[in-house]
Every structure is written in structure tokens, then in C-alpha cells.
Design an enzyme around this catalytic site. Structure first.
Site, mmCIF file in Angstrom:
data_model
loop_
_atom_site.group_PDB
_atom_site.id
_atom_site.type_symbol
_atom_site.label_atom_id
_atom_site.label_comp_id
_atom_site.label_asym_id
_atom_site.label_seq_id
_atom_site.Cartn_x
_atom_site.Cartn_y
_atom_site.Cartn_z
ATOM 1 N N ASP A 137 34.105 -70.858 -44.780
ATOM 2 C CA ASP A 137 35.353 -70.239 -44.539
ATOM 3 C C ASP A 137 36.269 -70.965 -45.740
ATOM 4 O O ASP A 137 36.433 -72.182 -45.740
ATOM 5 C CB ASP A 137 35.952 -70.548 -43.192
ATOM 6 N N SER B 160 45.557 -58.778 -57.600
ATOM 7 C CA SER B 160 45.798 -57.631 -57.305
ATOM 8 C C SER B 160 47.115 -56.925 -58.237
ATOM 9 O O SER B 160 47.886 -57.745 -58.433
ATOM 10 C CB SER B 160 46.099 -57.299 -55.765
ATOM 11 N N TYR C 211 50.313 -60.558 -47.991
ATOM 12 C CA TYR C 211 49.132 -60.559 -49.203
ATOM 13 C C TYR C 211 49.999 -60.610 -50.700
ATOM 14 O O TYR C 211 49.386 -61.270 -51.496
ATOM 15 C CB TYR C 211 48.624 -59.175 -48.762
ATOM 16 N N LYS D 296 49.047 -63.121 -53.634
ATOM 17 C CA LYS D 296 48.236 -62.485 -54.999
ATOM 18 C C LYS D 296 49.302 -62.953 -56.148
ATOM 19 O O LYS D 296 48.701 -63.384 -57.197
ATOM 20 C CB LYS D 296 48.159 -61.095 -55.080
#
Ligand SMILES: NC(=O)c1ccc[n+]([C@@H]2O[C@H](COP(=O)([O-])OP(=O)(O)OC[C@H]3O[C@@H](n4cnc5c(N)ncnc54)[C@H](O)[C@@H]3O)[C@@H](O)[C@H]2O)c1
Length: 255
Positions: free
Chosen positions: A58, A136, A149, A153
Site C-alpha cells: 500500500d 496528469s 486529485y 497531481k
């Protein structure tokens, strides 16, 4: 001779999607690949198929990084390539993101990339190496529906440059770059498409035709970039952001 013959490579989040494609291509090009993921069944199956090593990890757990690096250094004696790829994408905007979602997203993306880079620099500083951080296009544009997110990123983008600057200043011969995919056909993007437009690529009559019509790339498009960055062909590419989106970010808005 493969393009990364004999190099030792870790790929996180390698049980499916982009990580799987990266692991497959690096192994095919001669790397000794250590795949990690939390989906052990898929991870083991793919690792056996491509002759790679597999370890449960993990990435948001610091101890897991210590276990992984002990395994790599005791078993392989070196590390040449790290692909910080594992990720999650929770759909929530600035009004709906909970503190738990925020922290989980930053843990999986940012904490993991920090620990990965720190371990990799330590392992690579005598011989050099290549660190590839999966960011991204949302790091460059923002995203209404993926608030945490996009923040994570963006952090990966600037952390990458900071690591590269440090290694260059110290003369370590470690390159650190970020890859910025647009939409690529994986489970993550399939879930996003279903949520935003009700489109299920996998259930289309011709999924491949629909993918092309929607301008969505395939995992190999990203793996080819990862292979380039991992190889010595990229020896002069450092601290930069490689956008792989067929122009969606930079030229489509120009009309
Ligand atoms: N698919 C895209 O269009 C796209 C675009 C831009 C960036 N990315 C990034 O590329 C990376 C891979 O995305 P994908 O599309 O292949 O996603 P995916 O959901 O298909 O695969 C992600 C993998 O990461 C693993 N994973 C999730 N949480 C983990 C954890 N805590 N520890 C270890 N492994 C974990 C999952 O089990 C899975 O195997 C992610 O960082 C994602 O943000 C993807």
C-alpha cells in the site's frame, strides 16, 4: 538487446491499467521488474506471466516502502528505475470533498511519491537512475470534479522538479520527470466517463472504435513514454513534464 536491459525497475500500482502496461513493456525490454499493488491476485498473475517479481504494497503506508526497499536492495543490490504510478481518483468538487477524501487522495498520491523519491534517491545516488512520477494533465489545468486529485497531481509535478534540481546540484546522475497523461482507457477513466456522460466503453458494440472516437489513448501510449524516460535514450531529459494527450491540453483549445 532491450532498451532497459538488466536494469532493476519498481512499478507501483502495477496490477492493472497504466502500471500493468509499464511493467509489461519494461520487462519485455529487458528490465528486472518488481511490481507492487494492493490487488495481489491480479498482481501475482501478471508478474508470473511476464517473469517479474511481485510484492504487496500500500503506497500510502511508510513502513511498506521500507519493506519494499529492503527486498529490492537485498535481492537485487541496486535500483535503476522507479515508476511512482499507483493512484486513485475520487469524484468530488470543492463543495463536496470531505476531509477524509482529501487526506486519502493526498496520502495515496503525494505521500507515496515523497517516500518513493526519498528511497530512490538514497538507493540511486552512487550509480544514477531514473524516477518517473505519474501526474496528469489536471496538474496543468485543474479539474472541477476531481479537486483533491488535481491538487495532488499538481504537487507531484512540482515535487518532481524539486527532486531533479536537488539531484542535479549534488551531481547524482538521477533524473526525475513527471508524465502527464490525458484520458487513457483504464478502469479509472471508464469510471469517470460513466459518471460524467453515462458512457460504458467496455459495453459498447465496438469498444475500440468508441475509444478512438472519444479521443482516448491506450495504456501502451503511456508505457512508451515511461520506457523512453527509463532508458538511457532520455539521459538529457530531466525535471520536466511530458504531456501525453494527443494535443488535448495544448492545441485543441487553439481551434
Ligand atoms: N487513466 C488515465 O487516463 C490517467 C490519466 C492521468 C493520470 N493517470 C494516473 O495514472 C496512474 C494509473 O492510473 P490508471 O488509470 O492505471 O488507474 P487504475 O485504477 O486502472 O489502476 C490503479 C492501480 O493502482 C492500484 N492502487 C490503488 N491504490 C493503491 C495503493 N494505496 N497502494 C498501491 N496500489 C494502489 C490499484 O489497485 C490499481 O492496480 C494513476 O496515478 C493515475 O492518477 C491516469
Amino acid at each position: 538487446m532491450g532498451r532497459v536491459d538488466g536494469k532493476v525497475a519498481i512499478v507501483t500500482g502495477a496490477a492493472q491499467g497504466l502500471g500493468e502496461a509499464d511493467a509489461r513493456l519494461l520487462a519485455a525490454e529487458g528490465a528486472r521488474v518488481i511490481m507492487t499493488d494492493i490487488d495481489d491476485e491480479r498482481g501475482w498473475t501478471i508478474a508470473q506471466e511476464i517473469g517479474a517479481d511481485y510484492l504487496h504494497q500500500d503506497v500510502s503506508d511508510e513502513d511498506g516502502w521500507n519493506v519494499l526497499m529492503d527486498h529490492v536492495i537485498s535481492g537485487y543490490d541496486e535500483l535503476d528505475i522507479l515508476v511512482n504510478n499507483a493512484g486513485i481518483a475520487i469524484i468530488a468538487d470543492i463543495e463536496t470533498t470531505t476531509t477524509e477524501q482529501w487526506r486519502r487522495t493526498l496520502a495515496v498520491h503525494l505521500d507515496s511519491t515523497f517516500w518513493g523519491c526519498q528511497h530512490a534517491v538514497n538507493a540511486m545516488k552512487e550509480r544514477g537512475g531514473s524516477i518517473i512520477n505519474m501526474s496528469s494533465v489536471v496538474a496543468l489545468q485543474g479539474s472541477a470534479n476531481y479537486l483533491a486529485y488535481a491538487a495532488a497531481k499538481g504537487g507531484i509535478r512540482s515535487m518532481t522538479k524539486s527532486v531533479a534540481a536537488h539531484c542535479r546540484a549534488r551531481g547524482y546522475r538521477i533524473r526525475c520527470n513527471s508524465v502527464h497523461p490525458g484520458s487513457i482507457n483504464t478502469a479509472m477513466v471508464q469510471a469517470a466517463l460513466e459518471h460524467s456522460a453515462g458512457i460504458k466503453i467496455t459495453e459498447a458494440e465496438d469498444p475500440e472504435a468508441l475509444r478512438l472516437q472519444l479521443g482516448i489513448g491506450e495504456p501502451l501510449d503511456i508505457a512508451n513514454m515511461v520506457l523512453f524516460l527509463a532508458s538511457d535514450d532520455a539521459k538529457h531529459v530531466n525535471g520536466t513534464e511530458l504531456v501525453v494527450d494527443n494535443g488535448a491540453t495544448n492545441i485543441l483549445s487553439a481551434g
